[in-house]
Design an enzyme around this catalytic site. Structure first.
Site, PDB file in Angstrom:
ATOM      1  N   GLY A   1      67.385-110.410  -6.393  1.00 53.50           N
ATOM      2  CA  GLY A   1      68.023-109.667  -7.481  1.00 53.50           C
ATOM      3  C   GLY A   1      69.439-109.306  -7.094  1.00 53.50           C
ATOM      4  O   GLY A   1      70.049-109.973  -6.256  1.00 53.50           O
ATOM      5  N   SER A   2      69.929-108.260  -7.690  1.00 54.89           N
ATOM      6  CA  SER A   2      71.329-107.902  -7.485  1.00 54.89           C
ATOM      7  C   SER A   2      71.530-107.239  -6.127  1.00 54.89           C
ATOM      8  O   SER A   2      70.604-106.642  -5.559  1.00 54.89           O
ATOM      9  CB  SER A   2      71.779-106.959  -8.592  1.00 54.89           C
ATOM     10  OG  SER A   2      70.971-105.793  -8.560  1.00 54.89           O
ATOM     11  N   THR A   3      72.743-107.316  -5.638  1.00 53.43           N
ATOM     12  CA  THR A   3      73.066-106.690  -4.358  1.00 53.43           C
ATOM     13  C   THR A   3      72.883-105.179  -4.459  1.00 53.43           C
ATOM     14  O   THR A   3      72.386-104.544  -3.521  1.00 53.43           O
ATOM     15  CB  THR A   3      74.498-107.075  -3.935  1.00 53.43           C
ATOM     16  OG1 THR A   3      74.516-108.500  -3.724  1.00 53.43           O
ATOM     17  CG2 THR A   3      74.929-106.381  -2.659  1.00 53.43           C
TER      18      THR A   3
ATOM     19  N   GLU B   1      67.339-111.768  -1.284  1.00 53.34           N
ATOM     20  CA  GLU B   1      68.159-112.852  -1.843  1.00 53.34           C
ATOM     21  C   GLU B   1      68.979-112.221  -2.951  1.00 53.34           C
ATOM     22  O   GLU B   1      68.434-111.853  -3.994  1.00 53.34           O
ATOM     23  CB  GLU B   1      67.271-113.962  -2.428  1.00 53.34           C
ATOM     24  CG  GLU B   1      66.354-114.635  -1.427  1.00 53.34           C
ATOM     25  CD  GLU B   1      67.087-115.540  -0.458  1.00 53.34           C
ATOM     26  OE1 GLU B   1      68.309-115.708  -0.581  1.00 53.34           O
ATOM     27  OE2 GLU B   1      66.421-116.071   0.443  1.00 53.34           O
TER      28      GLU B   1
ATOM     29  N   CYS C   1      72.639-117.194  -9.179  1.00 50.90           N
ATOM     30  CA  CYS C   1      73.220-116.573  -7.981  1.00 50.90           C
ATOM     31  C   CYS C   1      74.118-117.552  -7.239  1.00 50.90           C
ATOM     32  O   CYS C   1      75.005-117.140  -6.513  1.00 50.90           O
ATOM     33  CB  CYS C   1      72.108-116.059  -7.080  1.00 50.90           C
ATOM     34  SG  CYS C   1      70.833-117.288  -6.802  1.00 50.90           S
TER      35      CYS C   1
ATOM     36  N   GLY D   1      69.223-104.482  -4.280  1.00 51.28           N
ATOM     37  CA  GLY D   1      68.788-104.884  -2.937  1.00 51.28           C
ATOM     38  C   GLY D   1      69.084-103.805  -1.909  1.00 51.28           C
ATOM     39  O   GLY D   1      68.283-103.552  -1.006  1.00 51.28           O
TER      40      GLY D   1
ATOM     41  N   LYS E   1      56.145-108.741  -9.046  1.00 55.76           N
ATOM     42  CA  LYS E   1      56.693-107.910 -10.112  1.00 55.76           C
ATOM     43  C   LYS E   1      57.838-108.684 -10.743  1.00 55.76           C
ATOM     44  O   LYS E   1      58.944-108.763 -10.219  1.00 55.76           O
ATOM     45  CB  LYS E   1      57.211-106.561  -9.600  1.00 55.76           C
ATOM     46  CG  LYS E   1      57.328-105.585 -10.772  1.00 55.76           C
ATOM     47  CD  LYS E   1      58.430-104.573 -10.689  1.00 55.76           C
ATOM     48  CE  LYS E   1      59.789-105.056 -11.007  1.00 55.76           C
ATOM     49  NZ  LYS E   1      60.024-105.539 -12.380  1.00 55.76           N
TER      50      LYS E   1
ATOM     51  N   GLU F   1      80.633-110.559  -9.017  1.00 51.06           N
ATOM     52  CA  GLU F   1      79.678-111.483  -9.621  1.00 51.06           C
ATOM     53  C   GLU F   1      79.579-111.131 -11.106  1.00 51.06           C
ATOM     54  O   GLU F   1      79.205-110.008 -11.459  1.00 51.06           O
ATOM     55  CB  GLU F   1      78.307-111.348  -8.958  1.00 51.06           C
ATOM     56  CG  GLU F   1      77.318-112.344  -9.507  1.00 51.06           C
ATOM     57  CD  GLU F   1      75.919-112.195  -8.903  1.00 51.06           C
ATOM     58  OE1 GLU F   1      75.416-111.066  -8.855  1.00 51.06           O
ATOM     59  OE2 GLU F   1      75.341-113.209  -8.500  1.00 51.06           O
TER      60      GLU F   1
END
Ligand code: NAD
Length: 469
Positions: free
Chosen positions: A215-217, A237, A271, A220, A162, A372
């Site tokens: 992707g983003s924390t 990740e 990242c 995630g 995806k 970030e």
């Protein structure tokens, strides 16, 4: 520009962020289409696992060769969709092919063991998990998809990718190239849909064995929570706020020369961006002078020009987000002004442009120094000695990457062990190589991609005891 709509039956306008031009309009997969892709992937599983290892390796090599033969087309597509410089896209597509070649070579080398036990023979098998959902962000769409596709297919899984709703184009081409190479239908599926609909469905789907998420924390965290319902395997990740640590004994010219690429590469949408530069106090003035020069030399402009080093952000929505870290009163909790010391050039005209920006000195408590940003903004913070450098480097919830610049080899190794991050480089800002493992610690996620370590993320050990009594 708000490119993505969500929900079943919607459509997505895929935009070139350098020009604002509409590239294509695609239907968005809803829950039903996602389920259909998973069903095809389930069905293809036994077919793929029945392919003899040497033949599976051959198919992956042919897939890799197809990517090489279409490299320029794929690179142009990536540049048009992400806005990244064509030189970067060429490197990333070359990496996709290298990843597929690497894991083609691993197909018949991920072997089990025989284990000494009493009363019989004990052996282990590294078995595939089944259907793997690969959920991918927009910053390195083809490369990151390949990091998951390569080891997952090599070890006998089938994959549903995806891509990000903003950047689906190269994933779709990769699926076609896999089919053209002879990879059986259903082995590599691509679902173009929004995160909350297609992505969330893959995470909850009972027939998906594993989610490989980048992707983003924040997302995630929701993926990990949702995966708990079906005890799905997950690797994450996630984000980073990596430190670039420059000691007084470093080759300052080299460190300053490399610094822009380390943080402004991919317009900071990386990242691993070294977005916190830590500079030892005795060389503060000298390093800042050199850094100002190298930022001024950093070439921002038309992504299709091979000399360009940085293009626009991925969307105009992102301009406001990145800009929100700077300005008067943004130095929280003190509320001071976050005024850039260096601001690079950007082209005039349409496009999601944001200039390379350096805030120096920054207070480590400011939001710009802690969160970030995912844009071309760096902070520079002074430090006093090794202990202070370690303290500042680890003063973050993230732990993805980092750099250490010094001519003292023992110090380089001490620092590399002390900084709590998954990928460190000494006298370099490079984090990612096909042959070596990549992944985060703390809230940058867990699990390792690339290298031989990735094979473990797509297999489970089965233990078999055979009694000889
Ligand atoms: P994102 O988290 O918004 O989206 C990533 C993917 O998740 C997209 O495909 C999105 O559609 C999907 N998604 C969104 N909501 C979902 C949900 N509820 N369920 C399932 N899937 C969902 O991230 P992004 O903005 O595309 O990418 C930027 C982020 O990715 C940054 O934080 C960056 O640090 C991180 N990143 C990490 C790495 C790494 O290897 N550690 C590499 C690249 C990017």
């Amino acid at each position: 520009m708000s490119e993505a709509s969500t929900g079943t039956g919607g459509r997505m306008r895929v935009i070139n962020p350098a020009t604002g031009e509409l590239l294509v309009e695609l239907p968005l997969a809803g829950t039903e289409e996602t389920d259909e892709a998973v069903a095809r992937s389930v069905e293809a599983g036994p077919v793929w696992r029945a392919v003899a290892p040497a033949d599976r390796a051959r198919l992956l090599r042919r897939f890799a060769t197809g990517v090489e033969e279409h490299a320029e087309e794929l690179a142009r597509l990536e540049t048009a969709n992400v806005g990244k410089p064509i030189a970067d896209s060429r490197d990333e597509i070359a990496m996709v092919a290298e990843v597929l070649h690497f894991y083609a070579g691993a197909v018949d080398k991920h072997r089990g063991d025989t284990v000494p036990v009493a009363g019989g023979v004990d052996l282990t098998f590294h078995e595939p998990l089944g259907v793997v959902a690969a959920i991918v962000p927009w910053n390195f769409p083809a490369a990151i998809a390949s990091w998951k596709i390569g080891p997952a297919l090599a070890t006998g899984n089938t994959v549903v990718v995806k891509p990000s709703e903003l950047t689906p184009l190269t994933a779709l081409r990769l699926r076609d190239l896999a089919l053209e190479a002879g990879v059986p239908p259903g082995v590599l599926e691509v679902v173009v849909g929004s995160g909350p609909v297609a992505g969330a469905r893959l995470v909850e789907h009972p027939d998906v064995a594993k989610v490989a998420f980048t992707g983003s924390t924040a997302v995630g965290r929701t993926v990990m929570a949702a995966a708990a319902a079906t005890i799905k395997r997950v690797t994450l990740e996630l984000g980073g706020k990596s430190a670039n640590i420059v000691f007084a004994d470093a080759d300052l010219e080299r460190a300053a020369d490399a610094a822009p690429a380390g943080v402004f590469g991919n317009a900071g949408q990386d990242c691993c961006a070294r977005s916190r530069m830590l500079v030892e106090r005795p060389v503060w003035d000298r390093f800042l002078d050199l850094l100002g020069d190298s930022v001024a030399r950093w070439r921002v402009g038309d992504p299709t020009d091979p000399r360009t080093q940085m293009g626009p952000l991925v969307s105009t929505d992102r301009q406001a987000v990145v800009g929100s870290f700077l300005g008067s009163g943004m130095g929280d909790p003190g509320g001071g002004d976050v005024v850039p010391r260096f601001v690079g050039q950007v082209p005039a005209g349409p496009g999601a442009w944001f200039p390379p920006t350096v805030v120096a000195p920054a207070d480590p408590t400011w939001r710009v120094a802690r969160e970030e940003i995912f844009g071309p903004v760096a902070v520079v913070i002074p430090f006093d000695g090794e202990e202070d450098a370690v303290r500042l480097a680890n003063d973050t919830t993230y732990g993805l990457a980092g750099s250490i610049w010094t001519r003292d080899g023992a110090r380089a190794l001490r620092m590399a062990r002390a900084v709590d991050a998954g990928n460190l480089s000494v006298n370099s800002n490079g984090s990612v190589r096909v042959q070596t493992s990549f992944g985060g610690r703390r809230q940058s996620g867990f699990g390792r991609e690339l290298g031989l370590e990735a094979l473990a993320a797509y297999t489970e050990v089965k233990n078999v005891f055979v009694s000889t009594a």
